[in-house]
Design an enzyme around this catalytic site. Structure first.
Site, PDB file in Angstrom:
ATOM      1  CG  ASP A 297      -1.845   1.246   1.245  1.00 24.83           C
ATOM      2  OD1 ASP A 297      -2.335   1.669   0.180  1.00 24.83           O
ATOM      3  OD2 ASP A 297      -2.017   1.826   2.331  1.00 24.83           O
TER       4      ASP A 297
ATOM      5  CB  CYS B 220     -19.920   7.355  -6.265  1.00 26.32           C
ATOM      6  SG  CYS B 220     -18.753   8.433  -5.410  1.00 26.32           S
TER       7      CYS B 220
ATOM      8  CB  CYS C  17     -19.341   1.321  -8.254  1.00 29.16           C
ATOM      9  SG  CYS C  17     -18.484   1.172  -9.821  1.00 29.16           S
TER      10      CYS C  17
ATOM     11  CB  CYS D 149     -17.601   2.063  -4.837  1.00 34.46           C
ATOM     12  SG  CYS D 149     -16.096   2.152  -3.877  1.00 34.46           S
TER      13      CYS D 149
ATOM     14  CB  CYS E  14     -22.027  -3.499 -14.245  1.00 29.37           C
ATOM     15  SG  CYS E  14     -22.372  -3.045 -12.541  1.00 29.37           S
TER      16      CYS E  14
ATOM     17  CB  CYS F 100     -12.789   9.663  -2.934  1.00 26.85           C
ATOM     18  SG  CYS F 100     -12.908   8.040  -2.214  1.00 26.85           S
TER      19      CYS F 100
ATOM     20  CB  CYS G  88     -19.311  -4.263  -6.660  1.00 26.15           C
ATOM     21  SG  CYS G  88     -18.510  -5.151  -8.002  1.00 26.15           S
TER      22      CYS G  88
HETATM   23 FE1  SF4 Z   1     -20.358  -2.776 -11.612  1.00 28.82          FE
HETATM   24 FE2  SF4 Z   1     -18.628  -3.538  -9.734  1.00 28.82          FE
HETATM   25 FE3  SF4 Z   1     -17.740  -2.831 -12.146  1.00 28.82          FE
HETATM   26 FE4  SF4 Z   1     -18.687  -0.967 -10.491  1.00 28.82          FE
HETATM   27  S1  SF4 Z   1     -16.869  -2.219 -10.162  1.00 28.82           S
HETATM   28  S2  SF4 Z   1     -19.184  -1.175 -12.641  1.00 28.82           S
HETATM   29  S3  SF4 Z   1     -20.357  -2.085  -9.461  1.00 28.82           S
HETATM   30  S4  SF4 Z   1     -19.046  -4.578 -11.674  1.00 28.82           S
END
Ligand code: SF4
Length: 387
Positions: A134, A198, A194, A243, A191, A214, A247
């Site tokens: 990290d 947000c 997220c 987020c 998709c 963020c 998902c």
């Molecule tokens: Fe969808 Fe997860 Fe990708 Fe975001 S990170 S677009 S919630 S699949």
């Protein structure tokens, strides 16, 4: 020993020391990442916590001139708290993000990488290795993605097939030219959950993060939280999981096989009021072992005050008045003044007016005015209903 054979032995050994995923990649520069980081810098999307030298962040040979390959590791962490405590009216609780439950992962992963280094050194004494978790210069996600551990989703997290994005990442640069693994071919497809979920619009252009918006980053800042984010913070004390929660790749995933990361409910969701006047020693004793304490107690206390305001917790008014009157830190006094106005208890008005006469700090005075103005608005609204 051939590097193919050593690689196989490393993979097998890694399973015995609590590493959930391991992958290998070259030490070539991360060309795409370099472009993305340049964009991020130009757009002012950076948090300020990252290594400023983009070359160092994207060229492993800057960190180790002999570098030939990188070993990436992932360790899974839980997404849910067993025996979650109730968030009761008289005893409201805050929330640490799941990556900060249990023992600080920096120490745990570093320990595992040290064991891995010793294992390799024993078999190949010419090995040179340097490991990071990290806080190193390299991007853990970019390394993990190229080493085939998963792909980076639109939520900017590495998403693995088995553990979703609930993984800690670390890596080791080495002079041994291990054969590389293939990156995965999975993706987010159409998709966009997220990005839509947000609360501050920090996820931009699908896969780019504006760190300055963020909430996970903002919970770690030490100054006043900008007004526009205060209502969006909810009861978050450190980090933010939205987020990850929304998902679909994380759906139903929850791993508890590493006892080090098992959350203590009273630490992961601590009562808010006792946080307000906690001494440094008490803070260290209670939160010192978790990743979320790295910025000290001030940001956590500021967030706790905002969380009490979020709950409009009238049982906290006396304590907030005391904090506003006597805390030596302007950020804490000012945030308490704002919270008192937000909670809207009549008792707060006298205290705010009195403090306004005594306060010397300009920023705190601004927050007192905001508090008083919220109280006035509330009174005006209430008087509209009186005939
Ligand atoms: Fe969808 Fe997860 Fe990708 Fe975001 S990170 S677009 S919630 S699949």
């Amino acid at each position: 020993m051939s590097l193919d054979k050593l690689k196989q032995e490393i993979i097998e050994y890694s399973r015995t020391i609590g590493i959930d995923k391991i992958g290998f990649t070259t030490a070539d520069p991360f060309v795409e990442l370099k472009e993305r980081l340049r964009d991020q810098q130009a757009l002012n999307y950076q948090s300020g916590f990252e290594e400023p030298d983009i070359e160092k962040r994207t060229n492993p040979k800057m960190l180790m001139p002999e570098a030939k390959s990188i070993i990436a590791i992932a360790v899974a962490y839980p997404s849910r708290i067993k025996n979650k405590p109730k968030n009761e009216k008289h005893n409201r609780r805050g929330l640490f993000a799941s990556a900060s439950w249990g023992m600080d992962y920096h120490h745990v992963l570093r320990d595992r990488l040290t064991k891995l280094e010793a294992f390799i050194k024993k078999r190949e004494p010419t090995a040179i290795m340097t490991s990071m978790v990290d806080t190193g210069e390299l991007s853990d996600r970019a390394v993990a993605e190229r080493a085939g551990l998963g792909y980076v989703g639109k939520n900017c997290a590495l998403i693995t097939k088995e553990f979703g994005s609930y993984v800690y990442l670390g890596e080791m640069i080495t002079n041994l030219p291990f054969p590389s693994d293939e990156p995965v071919t999975d993706s987010c497809g159409s998709c966009n959950k997220c990005v839509e979920a947000c609360p501050t619009g920090a996820l931009v252009q699908g896969g780019q993060l504006d760190s300055t918006k963020c909430l996970a980053f903002l919970t770690q800042t030490k100054g006043f939280l900008p007004d526009e984010y205060r209502d969006k913070l909810g009861n978050r004390l450190y980090g933010m999981d939205k987020c990850q929660i929304v998902c679909p790749k994380n759906k139903t995933l929850d791993f508890h096989h590493h006892p080090e990361f098992e959350p203590d409910p009273d630490i992961a969701m601590p009562p808010l009021k006792p946080l307000l006047k906690m001494s440094n020693r008490e803070f260290k004793e209670k939160f010192g072992s978790i990743a979320g304490s790295w910025r000290g107690k001030k940001p956590i206390q500021r967030n706790a005050i905002l969380a009490l305001a979020h709950f409009k917790d009238t049982t906290a008014v006396d304590e907030l008045i005391e904090v506003m009157e006597s805390d030596p830190r302007p950020v804490i006094r000012g945030t308490a003044a704002w919270a008192l106005g937000k909670i809207g208890d009549p008792k707060a008005e006298t205290a705010l007016k009195k403090k306004k006469m005594e306060e010397k700090d300009k920023e705190v005075l601004k927050e007192i005015d905001k508090g008083l103005s919220m109280l006035k608005n509330k009174q005006n609204k209430e008087s509209q209903w009186v005939f």
